[in-house]
Design a protein around this motif. Sequence first.
Motif, short mmCIF file in Angstrom:
data_model
loop_
_atom_site.label_atom_id
_atom_site.label_comp_id
_atom_site.label_asym_id
_atom_site.label_seq_id
_atom_site.Cartn_x
_atom_site.Cartn_y
_atom_site.Cartn_z
N ILE A 172 0.85 -1.19 0.00
CA ILE A 172 0.00 0.00 0.00
C ILE A 172 0.88 1.23 0.00
O ILE A 172 1.82 1.34 0.81
CB ILE A 172 -0.93 0.00 1.23
N VAL A 173 0.60 2.14 -0.92
CA VAL A 173 1.40 3.37 -1.05
C VAL A 173 0.47 4.58 -1.01
O VAL A 173 -0.53 4.62 -1.75
CB VAL A 173 2.22 3.37 -2.37
N TRP A 174 0.78 5.54 -0.16
CA TRP A 174 0.07 6.81 -0.14
C TRP A 174 0.93 7.87 -0.82
O TRP A 174 2.12 8.00 -0.51
CB TRP A 174 -0.19 7.28 1.30
N THR A 175 0.32 8.59 -1.74
CA THR A 175 0.99 9.77 -2.32
C THR A 175 0.42 11.00 -1.63
O THR A 175 -0.80 11.18 -1.57
CB THR A 175 0.74 9.85 -3.84
N CYS A 176 1.32 11.83 -1.10
CA CYS A 176 0.91 12.98 -0.28
C CYS A 176 1.67 14.23 -0.69
O CYS A 176 2.81 14.16 -1.16
CB CYS A 176 1.20 12.72 1.20
N ASP A 177 1.03 15.38 -0.51
CA ASP A 177 1.69 16.67 -0.68
C ASP A 177 1.94 17.28 0.68
O ASP A 177 1.03 17.33 1.54
CB ASP A 177 0.81 17.62 -1.52
N PHE A 178 3.16 17.77 0.90
CA PHE A 178 3.53 18.39 2.16
C PHE A 178 4.12 19.78 1.93
O PHE A 178 4.84 20.01 0.95
CB PHE A 178 4.59 17.55 2.89
N ASP A 179 3.78 20.69 2.83
CA ASP A 179 4.39 22.02 2.90
C ASP A 179 5.00 22.10 4.29
O ASP A 179 4.28 22.10 5.29
CB ASP A 179 3.31 23.10 2.70
N VAL A 180 6.34 22.16 4.36
CA VAL A 180 7.02 22.00 5.65
C VAL A 180 8.05 23.09 5.88
O VAL A 180 8.51 23.77 4.95
CB VAL A 180 7.71 20.62 5.73
N SER A 181 8.46 23.22 7.13
CA SER A 181 9.50 24.18 7.48
C SER A 181 10.87 23.64 7.09
O SER A 181 11.06 22.43 6.90
CB SER A 181 9.47 24.46 8.99
N LYS A 182 11.81 24.57 6.98
CA LYS A 182 13.19 24.21 6.66
C LYS A 182 13.72 23.22 7.70
O LYS A 182 13.47 23.36 8.89
CB LYS A 182 14.05 25.48 6.66
N GLY A 183 14.44 22.21 7.23
CA GLY A 183 15.02 21.23 8.14
C GLY A 183 14.14 20.04 8.43
O GLY A 183 14.54 19.12 9.16
N THR A 184 12.93 20.01 7.86
CA THR A 184 12.04 18.87 8.05
C THR A 184 12.45 17.74 7.12
O THR A 184 12.68 17.95 5.93
CB THR A 184 10.58 19.27 7.76
#
Length: 318
Positions: A172-184
Amino acid sequence: MRRGPSAVNALIAVDKPLGLSSHDVVNRVRRAVGERRVGHAGTLDPDASGVLVVGIGQATKLLGLLVLDRKGYRARIEFGSATDTDDAQGEVIERAEVAPELLDAEYAAGQVAHLVGETDQIPPAYSAISVSGKRAYALAREGKEVKLKSRRVTIHAARLVCVEGGRDGEPIVWTCDFDVSKGTYIRSIARDLGRSLGTCAHLCGLVRTSAGGIGLADCVGLDELTEKGAVLVSERGLDPVAALGLAARAVKVGEVADIACGRKIPMGIVTCGALSREPKPRESVALVWDHALVGIWERRGLELACSVNFPQAIEGVR
């Protein structure tokens, strides 16, 4: 390769292909434009693709100043197995059953949405973090135990794109979009998500979709850059003032000599988008002359004082 003044002084965003390190891209750009002074901001692993900001000539001085505090990624997370690197390049170190609800898109979307917010994250053992003067990945490759401290990171947004697999033994594979802070670390997000769902997981694909305000639409292909060289840089280079996130101050003809010598000039009026105003106290301001960045100065009192000048102007100001 040039050893004297650079013929090209610009920022450019490259869509880094899979299989190349960030340093490989730097070497390709060097050959394409014939300049030695080339560097990059924000390393991307060889098994990740997407936005890589590259500085050429004097623009290498901007790389540590760029506003890249937020980054966007499209990630593929595979459930049921964990690796020593937390991605598909490592050796499998654990396998676990995967609950059938992980195939439910509504359930998956809710779990991904719950990731938004501040959290303490432990970086992967295979990372470039320095431990007692040595890179963590080097210690891990030597078989030594690597204990990294947790760091506070922010996931500004998290969205499920789709759920795949789950049939005929497929993972099972989830494709996700992330908006993260620097260093994540997205690898750590994948690892920790698996644990929180009662199984294990690793990152099996990653595309950096944005770095600060720079997105994939701003990028050039590496093959096209290799073919067209400096011509493409001139056509598709980034606006250095916009990339820095600074207000701009137009240089007057009578100020050119003073600026070159680092003598203070009147603070004047700066533009920030469609707005015109006086610079704020201690605000850094981009000095612009003939559509190029010539310096970054700071308001002190009613004047601007030099923080850094660029002996060769950085092109691309729009």
